[in-house]
Design a protein around this motif. Sequence first.
Motif, PDB file in Angstrom:
ATOM      1  N   VAL A 146     -25.021  22.622  33.272  1.00  0.00           N
ATOM      2  CA  VAL A 146     -23.958  21.778  32.733  1.00  0.00           C
ATOM      3  C   VAL A 146     -22.888  21.537  33.791  1.00  0.00           C
ATOM      4  O   VAL A 146     -22.423  20.404  33.986  1.00  0.00           O
ATOM      5  CB  VAL A 146     -23.337  22.426  31.471  1.00  0.00           C
ATOM      6  CG1 VAL A 146     -22.084  21.680  31.053  1.00  0.00           C
ATOM      7  CG2 VAL A 146     -24.347  22.450  30.339  1.00  0.00           C
ATOM      8  N   GLN A 147     -22.522  22.600  34.502  1.00  0.00           N
ATOM      9  CA  GLN A 147     -21.499  22.451  35.532  1.00  0.00           C
ATOM     10  C   GLN A 147     -21.978  21.532  36.651  1.00  0.00           C
ATOM     11  O   GLN A 147     -21.217  20.691  37.164  1.00  0.00           O
ATOM     12  CB  GLN A 147     -21.135  23.839  36.098  1.00  0.00           C
ATOM     13  CG  GLN A 147     -19.820  23.866  36.866  1.00  0.00           C
ATOM     14  CD  GLN A 147     -18.638  23.459  36.013  1.00  0.00           C
ATOM     15  OE1 GLN A 147     -18.579  23.780  34.837  1.00  0.00           O
ATOM     16  NE2 GLN A 147     -17.713  22.724  36.601  1.00  0.00           N
ATOM     17  N   GLU A 148     -23.242  21.647  37.045  1.00  0.00           N
ATOM     18  CA  GLU A 148     -23.801  20.764  38.076  1.00  0.00           C
ATOM     19  C   GLU A 148     -23.758  19.310  37.640  1.00  0.00           C
ATOM     20  O   GLU A 148     -23.400  18.420  38.420  1.00  0.00           O
ATOM     21  CB  GLU A 148     -25.240  21.172  38.381  1.00  0.00           C
ATOM     22  CG  GLU A 148     -25.386  22.474  39.136  1.00  0.00           C
ATOM     23  CD  GLU A 148     -26.853  22.880  39.260  1.00  0.00           C
ATOM     24  OE1 GLU A 148     -27.721  22.036  38.930  1.00  0.00           O
ATOM     25  OE2 GLU A 148     -27.124  24.028  39.676  1.00  0.00           O
ATOM     26  N   ILE A 149     -24.128  19.058  36.385  1.00  0.00           N
ATOM     27  CA  ILE A 149     -24.138  17.680  35.869  1.00  0.00           C
ATOM     28  C   ILE A 149     -22.734  17.105  35.860  1.00  0.00           C
ATOM     29  O   ILE A 149     -22.503  15.950  36.256  1.00  0.00           O
ATOM     30  CB  ILE A 149     -24.764  17.652  34.465  1.00  0.00           C
ATOM     31  CG1 ILE A 149     -26.255  17.985  34.540  1.00  0.00           C
ATOM     32  CG2 ILE A 149     -24.567  16.292  33.810  1.00  0.00           C
ATOM     33  CD1 ILE A 149     -26.892  18.264  33.189  1.00  0.00           C
ATOM     34  N   LEU A 150     -21.751  17.907  35.425  1.00  0.00           N
ATOM     35  CA  LEU A 150     -20.361  17.419  35.373  1.00  0.00           C
ATOM     36  C   LEU A 150     -19.826  17.149  36.768  1.00  0.00           C
ATOM     37  O   LEU A 150     -19.108  16.161  36.989  1.00  0.00           O
ATOM     38  CB  LEU A 150     -19.483  18.441  34.647  1.00  0.00           C
ATOM     39  CG  LEU A 150     -19.772  18.646  33.156  1.00  0.00           C
ATOM     40  CD1 LEU A 150     -18.870  19.729  32.584  1.00  0.00           C
ATOM     41  CD2 LEU A 150     -19.595  17.352  32.373  1.00  0.00           C
ATOM     42  N   GLU A 151     -20.146  17.994  37.731  1.00  0.00           N
ATOM     43  CA  GLU A 151     -19.642  17.815  39.091  1.00  0.00           C
ATOM     44  C   GLU A 151     -20.214  16.576  39.757  1.00  0.00           C
ATOM     45  O   GLU A 151     -19.592  16.003  40.659  1.00  0.00           O
ATOM     46  CB  GLU A 151     -19.957  19.060  39.926  1.00  0.00           C
ATOM     47  CG  GLU A 151     -19.127  20.286  39.534  1.00  0.00           C
ATOM     48  CD  GLU A 151     -19.576  21.537  40.261  1.00  0.00           C
ATOM     49  OE1 GLU A 151     -20.562  21.449  41.020  1.00  0.00           O
ATOM     50  OE2 GLU A 151     -18.952  22.600  40.059  1.00  0.00           O
ATOM     51  N   LYS A 152     -21.398  16.154  39.337  1.00  0.00           N
ATOM     52  CA  LYS A 152     -22.015  14.958  39.921  1.00  0.00           C
ATOM     53  C   LYS A 152     -21.376  13.661  39.418  1.00  0.00           C
ATOM     54  O   LYS A 152     -21.596  12.602  39.988  1.00  0.00           O
ATOM     55  CB  LYS A 152     -23.512  14.930  39.606  1.00  0.00           C
ATOM     56  CG  LYS A 152     -24.313  15.991  40.340  1.00  0.00           C
ATOM     57  CD  LYS A 152     -25.779  15.921  39.933  1.00  0.00           C
ATOM     58  CE  LYS A 152     -26.597  17.009  40.613  1.00  0.00           C
ATOM     59  NZ  LYS A 152     -28.020  16.988  40.175  1.00  0.00           N
ATOM     60  N   GLN A 153     -20.599  13.733  38.320  1.00  0.00           N
ATOM     61  CA  GLN A 153     -20.007  12.535  37.731  1.00  0.00           C
ATOM     62  C   GLN A 153     -18.758  12.150  38.495  1.00  0.00           C
ATOM     63  O   GLN A 153     -17.767  12.880  38.534  1.00  0.00           O
ATOM     64  CB  GLN A 153     -19.673  12.770  36.257  1.00  0.00           C
ATOM     65  CG  GLN A 153     -20.882  12.936  35.359  1.00  0.00           C
ATOM     66  CD  GLN A 153     -21.751  11.702  35.327  1.00  0.00           C
ATOM     67  OE1 GLN A 153     -21.266  10.579  35.497  1.00  0.00           O
ATOM     68  NE2 GLN A 153     -23.037  11.897  35.096  1.00  0.00           N
ATOM     69  N   SER A 154     -18.778  10.981  39.106  1.00  0.00           N
ATOM     70  CA  SER A 154     -17.608  10.503  39.855  1.00  0.00           C
ATOM     71  C   SER A 154     -16.608   9.785  38.959  1.00  0.00           C
ATOM     72  O   SER A 154     -15.431   9.676  39.291  1.00  0.00           O
ATOM     73  CB  SER A 154     -18.068   9.555  40.974  1.00  0.00           C
ATOM     74  OG  SER A 154     -18.805   8.465  40.435  1.00  0.00           O
ATOM     75  N   ASN A 155     -17.092   9.277  37.800  1.00  0.00           N
ATOM     76  CA  ASN A 155     -16.209   8.568  36.873  1.00  0.00           C
ATOM     77  C   ASN A 155     -15.518   9.583  35.968  1.00  0.00           C
ATOM     78  O   ASN A 155     -16.169  10.270  35.178  1.00  0.00           O
ATOM     79  CB  ASN A 155     -17.032   7.577  36.038  1.00  0.00           C
ATOM     80  CG  ASN A 155     -16.164   6.682  35.189  1.00  0.00           C
ATOM     81  OD1 ASN A 155     -15.160   7.109  34.637  1.00  0.00           O
ATOM     82  ND2 ASN A 155     -16.563   5.424  35.075  1.00  0.00           N
ATOM     83  N   PRO A 156     -14.190   9.708  36.047  1.00  0.00           N
ATOM     84  CA  PRO A 156     -13.488  10.717  35.227  1.00  0.00           C
ATOM     85  C   PRO A 156     -13.693  10.534  33.738  1.00  0.00           C
ATOM     86  O   PRO A 156     -13.785  11.512  32.995  1.00  0.00           O
ATOM     87  CB  PRO A 156     -12.017  10.527  35.623  1.00  0.00           C
ATOM     88  CG  PRO A 156     -12.046   9.810  36.929  1.00  0.00           C
ATOM     89  CD  PRO A 156     -13.261   8.964  36.918  1.00  0.00           C
ATOM     90  N   ALA A 157     -13.747   9.263  33.283  1.00  0.00           N
ATOM     91  CA  ALA A 157     -13.903   9.017  31.848  1.00  0.00           C
ATOM     92  C   ALA A 157     -15.248   9.543  31.355  1.00  0.00           C
ATOM     93  O   ALA A 157     -15.341  10.215  30.325  1.00  0.00           O
ATOM     94  CB  ALA A 157     -13.777   7.523  31.563  1.00  0.00           C
ATOM     95  N   ILE A 158     -16.298   9.239  32.114  1.00  0.00           N
ATOM     96  CA  ILE A 158     -17.629   9.712  31.722  1.00  0.00           C
ATOM     97  C   ILE A 158     -17.693  11.230  31.813  1.00  0.00           C
ATOM     98  O   ILE A 158     -18.286  11.905  30.964  1.00  0.00           O
ATOM     99  CB  ILE A 158     -18.703   9.057  32.611  1.00  0.00           C
ATOM    100  CG1 ILE A 158     -18.778   7.545  32.317  1.00  0.00           C
ATOM    101  CG2 ILE A 158     -20.057   9.710  32.397  1.00  0.00           C
ATOM    102  CD1 ILE A 158     -19.801   6.814  33.147  1.00  0.00           C
TER     103      ILE A 158
END
Length: 1153
Positions: A1094-1106
Amino acid sequence: MQGFPGPLPDLAQLQSTMVAIERACSLIQMHMNPAEAEKIINPLRQSSMPYQTCRFILENSEVPNARFQAAGAIGDAAIREWGMLTNENRKSLILFCLHYVMEHASAADAYVQLKVSAVAAQLVKRGWFDFIEAEKIGILIEVKQAILGFQGSDMQSAGISFLESLVSEFSPGTSTGMGLPKDYHEQCHSSMELNYLKEFYCWAKSAALNVADKIVSCYANISEEKVCSRALRFMFQVLNWNFKSSPSALDNSSSKSNSGSFGIRPDMGLLKKFERSLLEPGPLWHDALLSSGHMLWLLNFYAIVRQKHSSDMLWFDSPLAVSARQLIVQLCSLTGTIFPSDDGEMHIKHLTQILSAVIEWVEPPNIISGALRSGRSESEMIDGFHALLSMATLTSTMLFDNLLRSLRPFGTIHLLATLTCEVVQTYVIKNDDEQTWSSEALDIMLEIWTVILGRSGNDMKISAEGISSASNLFSTIVESHLKAAAESAFEDDSEADYFHVSVSRRDETLYAYALIARAAVETTVPFLTRLFSERFALLSQNNERMDPTQTLEELYWLLLITGHVLTDSGEGETVLVPEAIQDGFSGVTEELQHPVIVLSWSIISFAKQSLDPKMRNAYFSPRLMEAVIWFLARWVDTYLMPIDAAKGQLGISGHDEGLQQHPQSSKKVLLSFAGQHSQGETILDTIIRISMTTLTSYPGENELQALTCWKLLVVLVRRRHVCIHLVALESWRDLARAFANERTLFSLNARLQRSLAETLVCAASSFKDLETSNQYVRDLMGPMTAYLVDISSRNDLKAVAQQADAIYMVSCLLERLRGASRATQPRTQKSIFEMGCAVMNSLLTLLELYKNQGEVAFLSAKETSILVNFCLQLLRIYSSHNIGKISLSLSTSLQSEAQTEKYKDLRALLQLLTNICSKDLVDFSSFSNDAESTDIAEVIYVGLHIVTPLISLELLKYPKLSCDYFALISHLLEVYPEKVAQLNKEAFDHIVRTLDFGVCHQDVDIVDKCLRAVNALASYHYKEKIAGKEGLGAKALSSEESNGEFQQSILSYFLRLLIQLLLYQDFRMELAGSAADALFPLVLCEQDLYQRLVQEILEKQSNPAIKTRLASAFYALTSTNQLSSSLDRNNRFRFRKNLQVFLIEVSGFMRII
């Protein structure tokens, strides 16, 4: 902003509240203390006059979720406190929301702008009757200026987005409740329709026109293309409005009379099957949709852009292409008083104009079909078919045919036939899994044929060219299906049935085929006769020199299609000979030359062959006999001693008056050839004997016997004038005697016993003499009542009654009594009552005796051992001769006879193991000999070791083998997971590799089976570990390979695979339940890994809203709904609900379909 409601707090308080809301949103995002976050956010939602605070957050916060919460709080508070706000306050709130949306039109967090836009739309509707007209205009003028492009393309998109929210809010089906009565919503709906809807449409049209030239010239940027596609999408939304104030809905009688004679049908209802409706906006829309050249511009615009992108296969599914086509197709259904009373001239011109563009989407059919096979999207072709369906619905058959003649040297029906030929030929290729479009396309095409050919009178008139096209199409349909039927003949499993009797979809399809055949009945019926006669002759000449399997499969399909062509289903109605059949063959006056009679005799003669034991054993399988009985039931109901012929009337309609002058007319010949005074009795006798054969010569064939009892025999006793002849026949008396005195018919199941008794007793009403009717019932039911009385009076009743034969006999006789009593009529009431009186005491005795009676079928320990040992020996022998010998490398497609046989053998072995695994082989004996006992789990364990090496990933690409294999693995893991855990490393790894292959399969059923298997595997390991046991042991641990690389455990591998599947691949929502059941135990087994993923997936997101939304969704997945670490049923159900919510939440930015 002047008039903005609520007291203005000091800056420090505003800052403090904003920071608190942002902190709460961060807590939700980081899965930390959600209860505290709710305590912070709820006071803002529920507080009085929170507008200034919410405004400050919207204007100053850098956290999108905080702005989203603030927008929602403004809407909730304004609706709640509407009565406390002044008109100035209300307008200020609306204008603030609109200005915010416009100013942030290019912002990345689009979901915040959509929320603010939706709030503005709700407030506009809430104050719709509070604001005067000038105030409404003042609010909407800013939206108009934005849409017309005065402030840039981003603001154009924002303005159109607001109109989408507004129109959606004013539509009753998508409006917000707001605690208001239904009348308020209906008044808003009417006001919007009368005063603003057309104006909004014109604004969007202008926005599209403003950027269209740039798009055509390829100078448009992405935002301008977005404006155009949004404008067209909004126009389509407007035209989907449920128009209620149209004058055509109030008075369209003159329109009907003026246009109907010219082929326009303005009174047609909804196109229900495909969830489309006719568009009737009324004369006020004439200038916007018709006189302004709007239609021509739209068609030309799409044609030019389409030509520029013709080489781009992905363009056809782009937002711009889809929006434009949807609008064009919707305009096809335009009808009503929007068209002037000009004898339908403008309406016909409108349809022809659209057809000139739509024809490019579907023609030439073979080129289009080839492009689809090469990867092009089918969406344009499907939209073209929907346009043709709308045109067919609005026009008479003749006008529909003539629409194309100004553009092509042939009519629309000829084009429709050509298109349908191509679709049918693609559809019947069952092995082409990628061509799923053909099923949808065929549904639409057959619906068009049903519309244009299912009418009556002048609306159904068809040209000679149309008749020829229908004839050629029917020939193609039959030949294509016969070829497919022949190719499927050697598929030996139950799923290979090309068409299965009594499948509703098959009946719908064949009904449409029958309408096509009836349109050209003078050529299609002789065509069917020739095909049937040729195949019947092949059987007669066979003499065991050739395999008849393919011929029999073709005959099966011919029986089905012929039954639909010659007859109607007649469910709930009096069955008559189809009108097209009656009116056809006007020049035929001789019975032996009438094609329908010739075809009927061919099939009856074929069916009669089943009475010959040798022919029956050689050719008449239970499945073929099902088709024979199904056909005879429909044919008897239609042609055997028909009602019109029985009454001495021909039922001649007005357009057939000329036939009255010809006593031997075609219609009279057709209605009388199987009549009471002709060959009706001979046919009736043959059919009774065929029925008797199916009941006695096909033991255990429940479907065949059910068709006989519930369809064919019921039809025979339905009409009294047929029953009169029926009961006089020796064959009927033989059936009645066999029922009353012989044990042959006791092989039927209970429900069929009941039905047969009811049918036989019903025939008693046809006797002229009352006493004869009652004596018939006594003779029929007397032996049964005597048996019941006799057995209930025996001294050794308790001992005899427990014998299996006695139990079965009593059950059957009771069902027969039920059937006889259900057939009670005034003429037979006396004998039925006598029957009841005779067995009353016996029934009470039997009731007391059998009050706790149940039936269980089982194998003894010795029998089970014999069966299982045989299966083991079979597996070992086959394995010793075939390990390593089944390989695709030996044959490119398993087409050689040897390879095909091995492929079938392997499937049979898989089915054998599955059946052993799925059947409860239980020993009910009072004692057990250990030497004779058999461990079924051990048998499966050995069998799995033997079979798994034979299964390669290449072989699993074949659907039926793959389905059988994964059915076995999923069931085995659910029932005997401990045996799988004991497999050696090679066998276990092989199963894991195949599950990995199956989880990523395209077939939904196979993916479901694999997810069930993964669920069973992970659940077993988790439960075992909780109980302090080993579980999967070393197989569940990470290990180091010989090359030094680190190998993850199978549970961690499947956890990663499932999360990848859910978030980044084309996951199908129908698999959500199975995915939840598999994911939950994996998460419990690998909790640390899950948190890291989960942490890896969140860190890959560059869009703050997403990132924020995704974090909240992951938190809710494992922390809400009182979820615990148990794998009980209730907890699994909670996780299913959580995953459903998770998938819905992330579907906006992940690949979920």
